[in-house]
Design a protein around this motif. Sequence first.
Motif, PDB file in Angstrom:
ATOM      1  N   ARG A  13       1.127  -1.047  -0.217  1.00  0.00           N
ATOM      2  CA  ARG A  13      -0.784   0.028  -0.016  1.00  0.00           C
ATOM      3  C   ARG A  13       0.426   1.055   0.196  1.00  0.00           C
ATOM      4  O   ARG A  13       0.295   2.481   0.298  1.00  0.00           O
ATOM      5  CB  ARG A  13      -0.949   0.489   1.079  1.00  0.00           C
ATOM      6  CG  ARG A  13      -1.761  -0.851   1.221  1.00  0.00           C
ATOM      7  CD  ARG A  13      -2.502  -0.611   1.687  1.00  0.00           C
ATOM      8  NE  ARG A  13      -4.268   0.027   1.926  1.00  0.00           N
ATOM      9  CZ  ARG A  13      -4.997   0.008   3.109  1.00  0.00           C
ATOM     10  NH1 ARG A  13      -4.898  -0.375   4.393  1.00  0.00           N
ATOM     11  NH2 ARG A  13      -5.862   0.970   2.689  1.00  0.00           N
ATOM     12  N   ASP A  59      -8.004   5.290   2.306  1.00  0.00           N
ATOM     13  CA  ASP A  59      -7.806   4.472   2.571  1.00  0.00           C
ATOM     14  C   ASP A  59      -7.877   3.761   4.060  1.00  0.00           C
ATOM     15  O   ASP A  59      -8.811   2.904   4.323  1.00  0.00           O
ATOM     16  CB  ASP A  59      -6.545   3.457   1.928  1.00  0.00           C
ATOM     17  CG  ASP A  59      -5.635   3.797   1.055  1.00  0.00           C
ATOM     18  OD1 ASP A  59      -6.734   3.637   0.277  1.00  0.00           O
ATOM     19  OD2 ASP A  59      -4.364   3.582   0.965  1.00  0.00           O
ATOM     20  N   LYS A  62     -11.989   4.148   5.086  1.00  0.00           N
ATOM     21  CA  LYS A  62     -12.154   3.020   4.502  1.00  0.00           C
ATOM     22  C   LYS A  62     -11.959   1.825   5.348  1.00  0.00           C
ATOM     23  O   LYS A  62     -12.869   0.739   5.556  1.00  0.00           O
ATOM     24  CB  LYS A  62     -11.832   2.321   2.848  1.00  0.00           C
ATOM     25  CG  LYS A  62     -11.920   1.503   2.205  1.00  0.00           C
ATOM     26  CD  LYS A  62     -11.620   0.580   1.454  1.00  0.00           C
ATOM     27  CE  LYS A  62     -11.893  -0.497   1.045  1.00  0.00           C
ATOM     28  NZ  LYS A  62     -11.111  -0.453  -0.123  1.00  0.00           N
ATOM     29  N   ASP A  63     -11.081   1.539   5.686  1.00  0.00           N
ATOM     30  CA  ASP A  63     -10.938   0.475   6.924  1.00  0.00           C
ATOM     31  C   ASP A  63     -10.919   0.763   8.226  1.00  0.00           C
ATOM     32  O   ASP A  63     -11.622  -0.818   8.873  1.00  0.00           O
ATOM     33  CB  ASP A  63      -9.311   0.868   7.200  1.00  0.00           C
ATOM     34  CG  ASP A  63      -8.233   0.215   6.495  1.00  0.00           C
ATOM     35  OD1 ASP A  63      -8.422   0.260   5.626  1.00  0.00           O
ATOM     36  OD2 ASP A  63      -6.414   0.521   6.314  1.00  0.00           O
ATOM     37  N   LYS A 166      -4.894   1.267  14.334  1.00  0.00           N
ATOM     38  CA  LYS A 166      -5.203   1.418  12.932  1.00  0.00           C
ATOM     39  C   LYS A 166      -3.011   2.065  12.971  1.00  0.00           C
ATOM     40  O   LYS A 166      -3.340   3.316  13.777  1.00  0.00           O
ATOM     41  CB  LYS A 166      -5.622   2.105  11.843  1.00  0.00           C
ATOM     42  CG  LYS A 166      -6.697   1.449  11.222  1.00  0.00           C
ATOM     43  CD  LYS A 166      -5.854   0.106  10.270  1.00  0.00           C
ATOM     44  CE  LYS A 166      -7.508  -0.718  10.547  1.00  0.00           C
ATOM     45  NZ  LYS A 166      -7.039  -1.958   9.447  1.00  0.00           N
ATOM     46  N   ASP A 184      -0.060  -0.179   8.767  1.00  0.00           N
ATOM     47  CA  ASP A 184      -1.569  -0.204   7.747  1.00  0.00           C
ATOM     48  C   ASP A 184      -1.221   0.763   6.333  1.00  0.00           C
ATOM     49  O   ASP A 184      -2.264   0.171   5.395  1.00  0.00           O
ATOM     50  CB  ASP A 184      -2.649   0.183   9.079  1.00  0.00           C
ATOM     51  CG  ASP A 184      -2.842  -0.872   9.664  1.00  0.00           C
ATOM     52  OD1 ASP A 184      -3.128  -2.224   9.808  1.00  0.00           O
ATOM     53  OD2 ASP A 184      -3.019  -0.785  11.151  1.00  0.00           O
ATOM     54  N   SER A 185      -1.016   1.998   6.995  1.00  0.00           N
ATOM     55  CA  SER A 185      -0.858   3.060   5.924  1.00  0.00           C
ATOM     56  C   SER A 185       0.058   3.462   5.621  1.00  0.00           C
ATOM     57  O   SER A 185       0.305   3.773   6.422  1.00  0.00           O
ATOM     58  CB  SER A 185      -2.011   3.835   5.653  1.00  0.00           C
ATOM     59  OG  SER A 185      -3.306   3.469   6.135  1.00  0.00           O
TER      60      SER A 185
END
Length: 191
Positions: A13, A59, A62-63, A166, A184-185
Amino acid sequence: MAGSSEKAPDCGRGVVIMDDWPGYDLNLFTYPQHYYGDLEYVLIPHGIIVDRIERLAKDIMKDIGYSDVMVLCVLKGGYKFCADLVEHLKNISQNSDRFVSMKVDFIRLKSYRNDQSMGEMQIIGGDDLSTLAGKNVLIVEDVVGTGRTMNALLSSIKKYKPNMIKVASLLVKRQPRSDGFRPDSHMCDQR
């Protein structure tokens, strides 16, 4: 689940910067005169950073499922990245059919004293972390290196039983002694 200790695929990602990447020629950009003579190239142009942060925000929304979130900004390096990311998150929330409440708090992580590792990490600042119980938590960090400090922070926060954790990072640095942690991102892997 917060981050991952599994080896991430090269592009996952994030954007990947290879070791042999020569960067962009300085003649392609304008930059402050006081940097003249100090810079050799531009590794990541500002526009790419802005676009990537906007995508990270999408993102993340959305998560987390458009749920209220507590943002923990890891100072000092994470401040600007966090401010930009939260601004994009707010814009997405305001333009959606469901308002997402965001509270931002600031912490510092200290694992060294006088260049010597203390063996454990201290969390400095921030509200009482027990208020994280049952909340969706987004940790925003500028650079993840070995991942040990982030894993220690995650262990500390998990004790308070948040609903979700996150991790968003601007950069993930390739480290020979990395424990394999990946947020995560993130914007970019330096390979």
